[in-house]
Design an enzyme around this catalytic site. Sequence first.
Site, mmCIF file in Angstrom:
data_model
loop_
_atom_site.group_PDB
_atom_site.id
_atom_site.type_symbol
_atom_site.label_atom_id
_atom_site.label_comp_id
_atom_site.label_asym_id
_atom_site.label_seq_id
_atom_site.Cartn_x
_atom_site.Cartn_y
_atom_site.Cartn_z
ATOM 1 N N GLU A 96 -1.528 -3.408 0.422
ATOM 2 C CA GLU A 96 -1.056 -3.071 -0.936
ATOM 3 C C GLU A 96 -0.430 -4.314 -1.553
ATOM 4 O O GLU A 96 0.271 -5.062 -0.871
ATOM 5 C CB GLU A 96 -0.015 -1.948 -0.852
ATOM 6 C CG GLU A 96 0.626 -1.618 -2.190
ATOM 7 C CD GLU A 96 1.525 -0.377 -2.150
ATOM 8 O OE1 GLU A 96 1.237 0.565 -1.384
ATOM 9 O OE2 GLU A 96 2.523 -0.377 -2.881
ATOM 10 N N HIS B 271 -0.782 4.614 -7.118
ATOM 11 C CA HIS B 271 0.339 5.296 -7.765
ATOM 12 C C HIS B 271 0.640 4.556 -9.062
ATOM 13 O O HIS B 271 0.569 3.334 -9.101
ATOM 14 C CB HIS B 271 1.574 5.262 -6.870
ATOM 15 C CG HIS B 271 1.308 5.808 -5.495
ATOM 16 N ND1 HIS B 271 2.115 5.562 -4.421
ATOM 17 C CD2 HIS B 271 0.305 6.586 -5.047
ATOM 18 C CE1 HIS B 271 1.626 6.175 -3.365
ATOM 19 N NE2 HIS B 271 0.523 6.790 -3.707
ATOM 20 N N GLU C 197 -3.661 0.166 -3.544
ATOM 21 C CA GLU C 197 -3.941 0.043 -2.116
ATOM 22 C C GLU C 197 -5.437 -0.202 -1.944
ATOM 23 O O GLU C 197 -6.249 0.246 -2.761
ATOM 24 C CB GLU C 197 -3.537 1.324 -1.389
ATOM 25 C CG GLU C 197 -2.036 1.563 -1.465
ATOM 26 C CD GLU C 197 -1.577 2.884 -0.864
ATOM 27 O OE1 GLU C 197 -0.405 2.984 -0.494
ATOM 28 O OE2 GLU C 197 -2.393 3.832 -0.786
ATOM 29 N N GLU D 66 0.461 0.589 -8.338
ATOM 30 C CA GLU D 66 0.549 0.104 -6.948
ATOM 31 C C GLU D 66 -0.819 0.306 -6.327
ATOM 32 O O GLU D 66 -1.168 1.426 -5.963
ATOM 33 C CB GLU D 66 1.571 0.929 -6.161
ATOM 34 C CG GLU D 66 2.966 0.921 -6.748
ATOM 35 C CD GLU D 66 3.876 1.954 -6.056
ATOM 36 O OE1 GLU D 66 3.586 2.391 -4.928
ATOM 37 O OE2 GLU D 66 4.879 2.330 -6.682
ATOM 38 N N ASP E 161 -25.747 -5.846 -26.001
ATOM 39 C CA ASP E 161 -26.678 -4.736 -26.150
ATOM 40 C C ASP E 161 -26.026 -3.513 -25.518
ATOM 41 O O ASP E 161 -26.080 -3.326 -24.304
ATOM 42 C CB ASP E 161 -28.000 -5.097 -25.456
ATOM 43 C CG ASP E 161 -28.890 -3.884 -25.268
ATOM 44 O OD1 ASP E 161 -28.576 -2.815 -25.828
ATOM 45 O OD2 ASP E 161 -29.902 -4.013 -24.561
ATOM 46 N N ARG F 93 7.692 12.255 -0.725
ATOM 47 C CA ARG F 93 6.379 11.621 -0.892
ATOM 48 C C ARG F 93 5.205 12.590 -0.726
ATOM 49 O O ARG F 93 4.051 12.165 -0.765
ATOM 50 C CB ARG F 93 6.234 10.428 0.055
ATOM 51 C CG ARG F 93 6.965 9.202 -0.434
ATOM 52 C CD ARG F 93 6.688 7.981 0.417
ATOM 53 N NE ARG F 93 7.073 6.753 -0.273
ATOM 54 C CZ ARG F 93 8.315 6.359 -0.496
ATOM 55 N NH1 ARG F 93 9.323 7.113 -0.110
ATOM 56 N NH2 ARG F 93 8.565 5.228 -1.126
ATOM 57 N N GLU G 2 6.828 8.235 -10.894
ATOM 58 C CA GLU G 2 5.672 7.721 -10.138
ATOM 59 C C GLU G 2 4.666 8.850 -9.960
ATOM 60 O O GLU G 2 4.932 9.809 -9.251
ATOM 61 C CB GLU G 2 6.150 7.203 -8.776
ATOM 62 C CG GLU G 2 5.030 6.763 -7.859
ATOM 63 C CD GLU G 2 5.506 6.513 -6.417
ATOM 64 O OE1 GLU G 2 6.346 5.627 -6.192
ATOM 65 O OE2 GLU G 2 5.045 7.233 -5.523
ATOM 66 N N ARG H 274 1.488 10.139 -8.257
ATOM 67 C CA ARG H 274 0.894 9.700 -6.991
ATOM 68 C C ARG H 274 -0.572 10.085 -6.808
ATOM 69 O O ARG H 274 -1.205 9.711 -5.828
ATOM 70 C CB ARG H 274 1.712 10.256 -5.830
ATOM 71 C CG ARG H 274 3.114 9.674 -5.790
ATOM 72 C CD ARG H 274 3.963 10.299 -4.694
ATOM 73 N NE ARG H 274 3.479 10.066 -3.347
ATOM 74 C CZ ARG H 274 3.673 8.962 -2.639
ATOM 75 N NH1 ARG H 274 4.373 7.955 -3.155
ATOM 76 N NH2 ARG H 274 3.188 8.837 -1.415
ATOM 77 N N GLU I 138 -0.494 -1.810 4.729
ATOM 78 C CA GLU I 138 -0.237 -0.373 4.547
ATOM 79 C C GLU I 138 -0.443 0.361 5.878
ATOM 80 O O GLU I 138 -0.669 -0.265 6.905
ATOM 81 C CB GLU I 138 -1.146 0.196 3.437
ATOM 82 C CG GLU I 138 -0.405 0.503 2.137
ATOM 83 C CD GLU I 138 0.687 1.568 2.271
ATOM 84 O OE1 GLU I 138 0.689 2.316 3.266
ATOM 85 O OE2 GLU I 138 1.567 1.635 1.388
HETATM 86 N N1 GLU Z 1 -1.890 5.784 0.980
HETATM 87 C C1 GLU Z 1 -1.155 6.869 0.375
HETATM 88 C C2 GLU Z 1 -2.021 7.504 -0.717
HETATM 89 O O1 GLU Z 1 -3.127 7.751 -0.511
HETATM 90 C C3 GLU Z 1 0.175 6.436 -0.189
HETATM 91 C C4 GLU Z 1 1.105 5.742 0.746
HETATM 92 C C5 GLU Z 1 2.384 5.295 0.036
HETATM 93 O O2 GLU Z 1 3.271 6.132 -0.204
HETATM 94 O O3 GLU Z 1 2.452 4.128 -0.352
HETATM 95 O O4 GLU Z 1 -1.598 7.796 -1.802
HETATM 96 MG MG MG Z 2 1.555 2.383 -0.681
#
Ligand code: GLU
Ligand code: MG
Length: 443
Positions: free
Chosen positions: A195, A244, A133, A131, A53, A315, A332, A334, A188
């Site tokens: 992770e 990510h 977390e 990836e 439904d 990063r 990647e 992010r 992490e």
């Molecule tokens: N925890 C971080 C985020 O909020 C990333 C950490 C990492 O580079 O794995 O994206």
């Molecule tokens: Mg990470």
Amino acid sequence: MAKYTKEDILRLVSEEDIQFIRMQFTDIFGQLKNVAITASQIRRALDNEIMLDGSSIAGFVRIEESDQYLWPDPDTFAILPWRPQYGKVARLICDVHNPDGTPFVGDPRGALQRVLRRAEAMGYTFNAGPELEFFLFQTDEDGRPTTRTSDEAGYFDLGPLDHGESTRREVTLALEEMGFEVEASHHEVAAGQHEIDFKYADALHAADNIMTFKLAIKTLAQKNGLHATFMPKPVSGTAGSGMHINMSLFREGKNAFFDPAAPHQLSPLAHQFIAGLLAHAQGFCALSNPLVNSYKRLVSGYEAPCYLSWSHSNRSALIRVPSPRGQATRLELRSPDPSCNPYLALAACLAAGLDGIERRLTPPAEITENLYALSDAERERRGIDRLPASLEEAIRTMEADAVVTEALGPHICEQYITGKLREWAEYRDRVSQWELDRYLVTY
Ligand code: GLU
Ligand code: MG
């Protein structure tokens, strides 16, 4: 090539003593739904005869036209390892169709398949490696989740500090039993944060895997007396949880982002894809970061991105190009967090990248410095724009991004935006503890 035929599944159901089959699909806000059928119904299920439904599913259809059908994807057949091992339970991930057999326009899995077909017509397969977390929290005497963690560990720490280790181990084993190739699992940065990374797949099955992964973690954490959450920022002042997404395009079995002759061995196509992602990262933010809470993660200083930028190993950038090359060459992204609907987020990311390719966009120069440390004036001078600062801003930006809205189609867009604006209005109505602490006495 298909993994299972209908006949394979009929045989497996009887050989493996499977009693129940969960027919799964996902609503537009990323909630996993299912109807359990008994083994006696498996032939009907494989003939696409199981109904639902649709008017009871968020963002699907109105009550006057509510019959819909589940068409299982045979390749997603798997036994759920955390269910009893006698009278086993299996699952099939399904597409949602209308009674006349046409695909339902509001099915997120269908939306991703539409964009994947566009990529296919251009000669590309889109692969994604997420990836995820998440936090593992303690529950109280009544079994309700708290934000307490008994674990004081940090990035890559090893027990006895790491109390989530046994849950991670169980999840890893369960996922491997279901055919996942788990590549890494670790503690992490934040206390209670973990992770687990699994091997990339074509984007459709990567999205299926994300849904399965979240269910496995939540179920197995509960078995261990813990609560697993994919809420992006459950504790202020420490790292939030990201998802990510590593992305690549393959052409005739070869990674099309790799070019041994190009600078950094990164093909012009990869640069165009980066430029497309940057052009639409604001527009798809309401999809990759769908909650009010998502925007509390996208702040300076916690390895989560805030600014439109790319880099090789920085990063603080929105897009990073990890060092592996050859078939493992990838971008990647992010910004996404694990509360997103992975089908919609991947559909929008691919549409953004394809737009970069179609319009042959060039990305801005790579940013190698820590973006969190640049002043506003410096960022402005260099023309570095930012991601939306709130869910409301993200929704407005999404409405104005034709590439993103076309990727989802009008039905999903309208339902999604209406639902998210309602969520935002509800949030705005509330007076928070922060406001009371800050203002009640002072004013
Ligand atoms: N925890 C971080 C985020 O909020 C990333 C950490 C990492 O580079 O794995 O994206
Ligand atoms: Mg990470």
